[in-house]
Every structure is written in structure tokens, then in C-alpha cells.
Design an enzyme around this catalytic site. Structure first.
Site, PDB file in Angstrom:
ATOM      1  N   ARG A  15       8.225   3.913   0.754  1.00  0.00           N
ATOM      2  CA  ARG A  15       7.779   2.599   0.275  1.00  0.00           C
ATOM      3  C   ARG A  15       8.030   2.381  -1.220  1.00  0.00           C
ATOM      4  O   ARG A  15       7.862   1.272  -1.726  1.00  0.00           O
ATOM      5  CB  ARG A  15       6.291   2.407   0.602  1.00  0.00           C
ATOM      6  CG  ARG A  15       6.085   2.057   2.070  1.00  0.00           C
ATOM      7  CD  ARG A  15       4.628   1.823   2.361  1.00  0.00           C
ATOM      8  NE  ARG A  15       3.878   3.069   2.458  1.00  0.00           N
ATOM      9  CZ  ARG A  15       2.552   3.154   2.385  1.00  0.00           C
ATOM     10  NH1 ARG A  15       1.836   2.072   2.184  1.00  0.00           N
ATOM     11  NH2 ARG A  15       1.952   4.317   2.498  1.00  0.00           N
ATOM     12  N   GLY A 101       1.014  16.085  -4.482  1.00  0.00           N
ATOM     13  CA  GLY A 101       1.848  15.755  -5.649  1.00  0.00           C
ATOM     14  C   GLY A 101       1.835  14.292  -6.016  1.00  0.00           C
ATOM     15  O   GLY A 101       2.261  13.922  -7.112  1.00  0.00           O
TER      16      GLY A 101
END
Ligand code: UD1
Ligand code: MG
Length: 455
Positions: A15, A101
Site C-alpha cells: 500500500r 519493523g
């Protein structure tokens, strides 16, 4: 209790619509993953690894520069599968902290509270309550309030979907138990993935204690999936930094129009006008004033110095009571002594400018050693580059360079020397004398200005 940390970063980040892998997108000048690594490093783990997959090659320079291990996950088969790839990193330790992360703003104190919320044999989950929990795994509790499992959005029924306490994804698990129990994970779920979250139900079966720490600040556990979320977290982070600066005695004309992309140290009574960007490591001593629209990178600004609007300062050292700008550009290696003055449209580079010396207008001073009390006239240029090599210019104390002069380096203007306006200096100028290149002035009388021809 020994601690391992595994950072999951193999996901694609579709995205983001970017050629840059998601965790390498920057927040406040540092990659998302770098924020996580920095916080993780502060916990001084006994071992640490980042699970990489998509865009792994983009992560390597960062991991190598920090000497951090990587574990490859060639196919992204879920968070549980990701952790399986790093078993060799944590199997020898007592407990393992799993971080993501793409969740950059978790505070060190929050992680410490999570680790300390139970003994090393317990499973500890960082949760948060969301007004809109859509997309997250829900923390499912029994009537006694004990956690019994985490159910992913896509596997949840109506009743479970109504739960607002969600899994941040950040967990601490007992390493040995995890190493043995990972084999029990199945991918029999809506997404066909091996969910790390299924370890919770397995822990309940095995009688492990489950503790949760609920984080009040949603931003600490917010993940970045879109550029809009990235921008939201950037602003959140910047406001936190602005608040810290103000608490430390800095006046900000508008805390919403400040960007600190690195480490900013400040004295008291510093004032910063709007749209200022600080990058890298910057120190501002007491009573420094920064005007609007300045960019200051890796530099030190001394007490009482003023930087006027629209100036750029990079890798430079500025002493006390210096005036810079407006529209000045200090390039790397500029060193300004006390009370020096750099005015509008002046560029400096690799230049030592002595106490009280002034370069007030429209000049380029590069590769130069300038003494004290020097006055550089408007439009002066140190011609430091001969097309192949750079050469230095030396200007002694109290020298005066007339406007529109070119100093062709290597060259020395001795102390007290005066260089006449419009001089192209090719040979050294001696002490206490006037040196100039003289062109004869003539007047043409009866000269007519050209007139515009009619068409
Ligand atoms: C996960 C949690 C969910 C939680 C949410 C918080 C699971 C099954 N679900 O869901 O309970 O509320 O995070 O944001 O754990 N990753 C890999 N390899 C993989 C899959 C993911 O390294 O095979 C990494 C991703 O890069 C990312 C993290 O793991 O950093 C989370 O993956 P993601 O797919 O975003 O999990 P969610 O579905 O959001
Ligand atoms: Mg996610």
C-alpha cells in the site's frame, strides 16, 4: 535473564506504492526500521536479528552498518513463520522480544515495562485500546478477564469484532518454549498463514502465565501501512520533539512548523521561527535566534548568534555573537569566529573566518583562511578552482578587500593590506599597502544611446 530481539520486516508494504521497501521509508530523517533498531539496541539485547524478505537488499547496508544479523524469509507465510526463520538467534536465550519493523515509535520505557510485566516463563503482550479496532488482532479474554487467545480480524465473529483491545504485535515470549512450540502452529485460518498470535492459545494450553501491558498512546504501537499513516506519525513525532524543546527553554513560533530530523541540543532562551529544519546533529547554545525557513544540518551555533531567515548551514561551526543571513549558505567546513558576520547571498565553504570579520554581501569565500577584523566588499570571489585542483586563499588580519574583486588562489593578502575595488588579484598583496589592477577610465563625449528601431 538473557534477552533476544527479533524484528519482523519481511512484508512487502504494497500500500505504500513505492520502489522503496516499506521499512526503509523515512520518519524524521531515519528509516522506520532504524527507529526500531535504535530502540531495540537501547535494551542491550544478548542477540538480535531482523527477518528480511521483500526488498532485503535495501535493508542490508543499514544492517551491516549496525552489525545486525539478518534472517531470510523467502516466502512471507505469516508472522509465526517469520519468527521460525530466526530460531537460531534466540533459542539459547531466556526470552525473546518480537518487534515489527514498521512500528517505529514504541518508547524504550514501554518495552521495559512489557519485559518486566512478568517472569521469563510468561508470555507478555503489548496491547492498546482503539476506538476503531478494524484490521487488528483482538485480545480475547474469559469471564475472569484472563487472556485466552488472539483472534485475527479475518477469523473473528461479530462478538469478537466488537472487542476494542487489540494486539500491537509486540510480544515477549519464553525462548525455549517458543522454539519447541512453533512446530505446533498451523496455517488453517482465513489467511492461510502461520500466525504468531496463535502462540497465545498454545501458551494457555501449556499453563503459561499471560500478561498484558496496555499502551495509552496509540501512536507508540501504530504501524505504517500507507503514506498517509507515515505522515501522521511524522507529525506526531515532531510535536513530541517540539514539546520537549519548549520544556527545555526553547521558544518556538509555531511548534507545528518545525522539523527535527536528528538530534538537536539546545541551551536556554533559544528562539526558532517557523519552517525551520534541523538535520543530523545540531547544537544551539544559549540565546541563539533562528529566523524563518532556515535549514541547519550537522552544525554548532554559539551563544548569542543570530541566523536570519532563509539561510542554510551545513557541517559548520559558528562561534558566539555571529550574525548570518538572510539568504546565506554555509557549506561544509565553514568555521566562523566570535562576532563574525555573513550577510545576504554569501556562500562559504572550507573557510575559517576570523573574529569580527565581515562578508556582508554577494560573495563566495571558499578554501580560505581569513584573520580577524577583515572586511570583504560586496561581490568578492575567491577563485579556488583552476579546473583541476582546489587552492587556498589566505587573508591576514584587518585586510580590506574592495568590492567586486577576484582573488585567484593560491594567493595571500597580507595583514592590513587593501585591495582596490574591481581588482583581479593574481599575485600576493603586501602588508599595509594598496594593491589594485588599474584600468584606465575614459569618457566618450557626444555618444548617443541606441534607440529602438520601429518595425
Ligand atoms: C499483525 C498481527 C495482529 C496485530 C497487527 C498489529 C499476526 C498474525 N497478526 O497483523 O494481531 O494486531 O499485526 O499491527 O501476527 N511479516 C513478516 N513476514 C511475514 C508476515 C509479516 O516479516 O510472513 C512482518 C511484516 O513485515 C510486518 C509484521 O510482520 O512488519 C506484521 O505483519 P502484517 O502482515 O502487517 O500483520 P497484520 O496482518 O497487520
Ligand atoms: Mg500490519
Amino acid at each position: 535473564m538473557s534477552l533476544s530481539i527479533i524484528i519482523l520486516a519481511a512484508g512487502k508494504g504494497t500500500r505504500m506504492k513505492s520502489a522503496t521497501t516499506k521499512v526503509m521509508h523515512k520518519l524524521a530523517g531515519r528509516a522506520l526500521l532504524e527507529h526500531v533498531i535504535d530502540t531495540a539496541t537501547s535494551l542491550t539485547p544478548d542477540s538480535m536479528a531482523v527477518v528480511c524478505g521483500n526488498g532485503a537488499e535495501q535493508l542490508m547496508p543499514l544492517l551491516e552498518s549496525r552489525s545486525i544479523l539478518s534472517a531470510m524469509q523467502y516466502e512471507q507465510l505469516g508472522t509465526g513463520h517469520a519468527v521460525m526463520q530466526a530460531v537460531s538467534v534466540f533459542e539459547g536465550s531466556d526470552q525473546v522480544l518480537v518487534l515489527y519493523g514498521d512500528v517505529p515509535l514504541t518508547q524504550l520505557s514501554t518495552l521495559e515495562a512489557l519485559i518486566n510485566s512478568g517472569d521469563q516463563q510468561s508470555l507478555r503482550i503489548l496491547t492498546t485500546e482503539l476506538a476503531d479496532p478494524a484490521g487488528y488482532g483482538r485480545i480475547v479474554r474469559n469471564d475472569a478477564g484472563e487472556v485466552i487467545c488472539i483472534t485475527e480480524q479475518k477469523d473473528a465473529d461479530e462478538q469478537t469484532l466488537a472487542i476494542r483491545e487489540v494486539n500491537s504485535g509486540i510480544m515477549v515470549l519464553p525462548s525455549k518454549w517458543l522454539t519447541h512450540s512453533l512446530d505446533k502452529l498451523s496455517n488453517n485460518n482465513a489467511q492461510g498463514e502461520y500466525y504468531l498470535t496463535d502462540m497465545v492459545a498454545l501458551a494457555v494450553e501449556d499453563g503459561l502465565a499471560i500478561n498484558t501491558v496496555c499502551c495509552d498512546d496509540n501512536a507508540e504501537v501504530a504501524g505504517v501501512n500507507t503514506r498517509q499513516q507515515l505522515a501522521e506519525l511524522e507529525r506526531h513525532f515532531q510535536i513530541l520533539q517540539a514539546n520537549t524543546l519548549m520544556a527545555n527553554g526553547v521558544t518556538l513560533s509555531d511548534p507545528a512548523r518545525l522539523d527535527v530530523r536528528g538530534n538537536l541540543q539546545t541551551g536556554i532562551d533559544v528562539s526558532v521561527d517557523i519552517n525551520v529544519i534541523f538535520e543530523g546533529s545540531v547544537t544551539l547554545a544559549d540565546n541563539v535566534e533562528i529566523g524563518a525557513n532556515c535549514i541547519i544540518k550537522d552544525s554548532e551555533i554559539g551563544e548569542g548568534s543570530t541566523i536570519l531567515a532563509n539561510s542554510m548551514i551545513d557541517s559548520s561551526t559558528v562561534a558566539a555573537n555571529v550574525n548570518i543571513g538572510p539568504f546565506a549558505r554555509l557549506r561544509p567546513g565553514t568555521v566562523l569566529a566570535d562576532s563574525a558576520k555573513i550577510g545576504n547571498f554569501v556562500e562559504t565553504k572550507n573557510a575559517n573566518i576570523g573574529e569580527g570579520s565581515k562578508v556582508n554581501h554577494l560573495s563566495y569565500i571558499g578554501d580560505t583562511d581569513m584573520g580577524k577584523g577583515v572586511n570583504i566588499g560586496a561581490g568578492t570571489i575567491t577563485c579556488n578552482y583552476d579546473g583541476a585542483n582546489k587552492h587556498r586563499t589566505t587573508i591576514g588580519d584587518n585586510a580590506f578587500i574592495g568590492s567586486d574583486s577576484q582573488l585567484i588562489a593560491p594567493i595571500t593578502v597580507a595583514q592590513g593590506a587593501t585591495v582596490g575595488a574591481g581588482t583581479t588579484l593574481r599575485k600576493d598583496a603586501p602588508e599595509e599597502a594598496l594593491t589594485l589592477t588599474k584600468s584606465v577610465q575614459k569618457t566618450v563625449s557626444n555618444w548617443k544611446r541606441p534607440v529602438k528601431t520601429k518595425k
